[in-house]
Design a protein around this motif. Structure first.
Motif, PDB file in Angstrom:
ATOM      1  N   ARG A  87       0.860  -1.184   0.000  1.00 20.62           N
ATOM      2  CA  ARG A  87       0.000   0.000   0.000  1.00 20.62           C
ATOM      3  C   ARG A  87       0.893   1.230   0.000  1.00 20.62           C
ATOM      4  N   VAL A  88       0.489   2.259  -0.741  1.00 23.19           N
ATOM      5  CA  VAL A  88       1.290   3.479  -0.831  1.00 23.19           C
ATOM      6  C   VAL A  88       0.720   4.541   0.099  1.00 23.19           C
ATOM      7  N   GLU A  89       1.581   5.078   0.947  1.00 19.12           N
ATOM      8  CA  GLU A  89       1.195   6.132   1.889  1.00 19.12           C
ATOM      9  C   GLU A  89       1.909   7.413   1.451  1.00 19.12           C
ATOM     10  N   ALA A  90       1.141   8.470   1.168  1.00 19.38           N
ATOM     11  CA  ALA A  90       1.722   9.718   0.679  1.00 19.38           C
ATOM     12  C   ALA A  90       1.959  10.683   1.831  1.00 19.38           C
ATOM     13  N   HIS A  91       3.148  11.276   1.880  1.00 23.63           N
ATOM     14  CA  HIS A  91       3.489  12.265   2.891  1.00 23.63           C
ATOM     15  C   HIS A  91       3.888  13.567   2.203  1.00 23.63           C
ATOM     16  N   PRO A  92       3.370  14.702   2.674  1.00 21.60           N
ATOM     17  CA  PRO A  92       3.686  15.981   2.032  1.00 21.60           C
ATOM     18  C   PRO A  92       5.081  16.478   2.378  1.00 21.60           C
ATOM     19  N   LEU A  93       5.635  17.276   1.479  1.00 19.08           N
ATOM     20  CA  LEU A  93       6.883  18.004   1.689  1.00 19.08           C
ATOM     21  C   LEU A  93       6.558  19.496   1.659  1.00 19.08           C
ATOM     22  N   PHE A  94       7.324  20.285   2.411  1.00 17.86           N
ATOM     23  CA  PHE A  94       7.038  21.707   2.522  1.00 17.86           C
ATOM     24  C   PHE A  94       8.287  22.539   2.302  1.00 17.86           C
ATOM     25  N   ASP A  95       8.159  23.577   1.469  1.00 22.07           N
ATOM     26  CA  ASP A  95       9.223  24.568   1.334  1.00 22.07           C
ATOM     27  C   ASP A  95       9.139  25.535   2.509  1.00 22.07           C
ATOM     28  N   ILE A  96      10.285  25.842   3.112  1.00 21.46           N
ATOM     29  CA  ILE A  96      10.351  26.728   4.260  1.00 21.46           C
ATOM     30  C   ILE A  96      11.129  27.982   3.864  1.00 21.46           C
ATOM     31  N   ALA A  97      10.583  29.144   4.214  1.00 23.50           N
ATOM     32  CA  ALA A  97      11.249  30.415   3.911  1.00 23.50           C
ATOM     33  C   ALA A  97      11.167  31.323   5.122  1.00 23.50           C
ATOM     34  N   THR A  98      12.146  32.184   5.268  1.00 20.30           N
ATOM     35  CA  THR A  98      12.105  33.213   6.298  1.00 20.30           C
ATOM     36  C   THR A  98      12.540  34.527   5.688  1.00 20.30           C
ATOM     37  N   ALA A  99      11.807  35.584   6.025  1.00 20.82           N
ATOM     38  CA  ALA A  99      12.040  36.906   5.435  1.00 20.82           C
ATOM     39  C   ALA A  99      12.030  36.833   3.914  1.00 20.82           C
ATOM     40  N   GLY A 100      11.207  35.930   3.372  1.00 17.69           N
ATOM     41  CA  GLY A 100      11.054  35.815   1.931  1.00 17.69           C
ATOM     42  C   GLY A 100      12.109  35.000   1.229  1.00 17.69           C
ATOM     43  N   SER A 101      13.094  34.462   1.956  1.00 16.84           N
ATOM     44  CA  SER A 101      14.170  33.677   1.352  1.00 16.84           C
ATOM     45  C   SER A 101      14.022  32.206   1.716  1.00 16.84           C
ATOM     46  N   ALA A 102      14.131  31.338   0.718  1.00 14.82           N
ATOM     47  CA  ALA A 102      14.015  29.906   0.954  1.00 14.82           C
ATOM     48  C   ALA A 102      15.192  29.419   1.795  1.00 14.82           C
ATOM     49  N   VAL A 103      14.902  28.552   2.773  1.00 13.94           N
ATOM     50  CA  VAL A 103      15.956  28.033   3.639  1.00 13.94           C
ATOM     51  C   VAL A 103      15.988  26.508   3.675  1.00 13.94           C
ATOM     52  N   GLY A 104      15.007  25.832   3.084  1.00 15.13           N
ATOM     53  CA  GLY A 104      15.047  24.376   3.096  1.00 15.13           C
ATOM     54  C   GLY A 104      13.701  23.757   2.795  1.00 15.13           C
ATOM     55  N   THR A 105      13.695  22.436   2.757  1.00 12.48           N
ATOM     56  CA  THR A 105      12.483  21.649   2.538  1.00 12.48           C
ATOM     57  C   THR A 105      12.304  20.719   3.728  1.00 12.48           C
ATOM     58  N   ALA A 106      11.103  20.703   4.283  1.00  9.21           N
ATOM     59  CA  ALA A 106      10.820  19.898   5.478  1.00  9.21           C
ATOM     60  C   ALA A 106       9.951  18.707   5.138  1.00  9.21           C
ATOM     61  N   MET A 107      10.333  17.559   5.704  1.00  7.68           N
ATOM     62  CA  MET A 107       9.481  16.379   5.660  1.00  7.68           C
ATOM     63  C   MET A 107       8.924  16.078   7.041  1.00  7.68           C
ATOM     64  N   TYR A 108       9.710  16.381   8.088  1.00  6.82           N
ATOM     65  CA  TYR A 108       9.350  16.010   9.451  1.00  6.82           C
ATOM     66  C   TYR A 108       8.875  17.190  10.301  1.00  6.82           C
ATOM     67  N   ASP A 109       9.713  18.188  10.461  1.00  5.15           N
ATOM     68  CA  ASP A 109       9.308  19.298  11.328  1.00  5.15           C
ATOM     69  C   ASP A 109      10.146  20.541  11.089  1.00  5.15           C
ATOM     70  N   VAL A 110       9.612  21.644  11.587  1.00  6.44           N
ATOM     71  CA  VAL A 110      10.283  22.942  11.561  1.00  6.44           C
ATOM     72  C   VAL A 110      10.203  23.494  12.979  1.00  6.44           C
ATOM     73  N   THR A 111      11.341  23.940  13.514  1.00 10.14           N
ATOM     74  CA  THR A 111      11.374  24.418  14.884  1.00 10.14           C
ATOM     75  C   THR A 111      12.055  25.776  14.950  1.00 10.14           C
ATOM     76  N   ALA A 112      11.415  26.715  15.622  1.00  8.45           N
ATOM     77  CA  ALA A 112      12.030  28.004  15.950  1.00  8.45           C
ATOM     78  C   ALA A 112      12.228  28.025  17.457  1.00  8.45           C
ATOM     79  N   VAL A 113      13.453  28.280  17.906  1.00  8.43           N
ATOM     80  CA  VAL A 113      13.743  28.195  19.339  1.00  8.43           C
ATOM     81  C   VAL A 113      14.791  29.230  19.715  1.00  8.43           C
ATOM     82  N   THR A 114      14.678  29.790  20.922  1.00 16.56           N
ATOM     83  CA  THR A 114      15.665  30.753  21.388  1.00 16.56           C
ATOM     84  C   THR A 114      17.022  30.071  21.536  1.00 16.56           C
ATOM     85  N   ALA A 115      18.056  30.774  21.089  1.00 13.26           N
ATOM     86  CA  ALA A 115      19.390  30.186  21.077  1.00 13.26           C
ATOM     87  C   ALA A 115      20.057  30.213  22.442  1.00 13.26           C
TER      88      ALA A 115
END
Length: 239
Positions: A87-115
């Motif tokens: 059986r085929v299970e489809a999972h979405p991929l997402f383009d991630i951008a900040t301040a209008g600039s592409a920074v990567g493609t996510a399959m699992y998660d995106v996290t913003a955290v204080t450094a």
């Protein structure tokens, strides 16, 4: 087994096991994914590499976590042998951008955290059609169904079955006693930093992807799909 070649990424030993079982194997790496119709991806990093590479193979996840219904290493030959009935299970991929600039493609998660330790910031989350919430916290994680059994689960989020672009929004150590977690469409979602109190680092599938300035937004847009094989050897995502 079928005479059709299968690519293997992530662990040469799994490729050797498949050859011993009679499979034709094309070895690859996370930087050079085989252009085969079927790819065995060993480990979370390998699954992601295959997902974001060119092509549209059927992926067999091996030892890659619950979110992608992995099979155990020792079960890989049986899983490949049964791909005709998978059986085929489809999972979405997402383009991630900040301040209008592409920074990567996510399959699992995106996290913003204080450094910085013991510092919090304020985050606002909006979908394409609604305001979700605004909260003070160490950070926030946006997890897909594939990523929901991972870090998002450890901070209180639910485990999701794949369903379109739906994902989990989970605050990290929020400054409140009964924090909300939300299940919404991630497509078109944005997260902004509302207070200039600490440096906020952005991670895409666990890899640092830059910083987010105050009043800048991280935007999430669906870009494609990866096809994962589900066979009798696939493990449950809920156990």
């Amino acid at each position: 087994m079928s005479d059709s070649a299968v690519g293997v990424v992530g662990d040469p030993a799994v490729g050797d096991r498949l050859r011993e079982a009679g499979a034709s194997v094309v070895a690859g790496t996370v930087d050079s994914v085989p252009q085969t119709e079927r790819v065995v991806a060993v480990g979370e990093t390998a699954v992601r590499a295959v997902a974001v590479a060119d092509g549209d193979p059927l992926v067999v996840p091996v030892a890659a976590g619950r979110g992608v219904r992995s099979v155990a290493r020792e079960s890989a030959p049986a899983a490949v042998a049964g791909l005709a009935d998978a059986r085929v299970e489809a999972h979405p991929l997402f383009d991630i951008a900040t301040a209008g600039s592409a920074v990567g493609t996510a399959m699992y998660d995106v996290t913003a955290v204080t450094a910085e330790a013991a510092r919090i910031s304020e985050y606002a989350v909006e979908t394409a059609t609604d305001v979700v919430g605004q909260f003070r916290a160490d950070g926030v994680t946006l997890a897909t169904a594939a990523g929901s059994p991972g870090y998002a689960r450890r901070i209180g989020g639910p485990v999701l079955a794949p369903s379109g672009s739906v994902g989990v929004i989970a605050p990290i150590a929020p400054f409140q006693t009964n924090p909300d977690h939300w299940v919404v469409s991630l497509d078109g979602l944005s997260v902004s930093v509302e207070r200039d109190e600490a440096t906020v680092t952005l991670y895409v599938d666990g890899e640092a992807a830059g910083t987010v300035a105050c009043h800048d937004s991280v935007t999430v847009q669906r870009t494609g799909t990866v096809r994962l094989a589900v066979v009798p050897e696939s493990l449950s995502r809920f156990q």
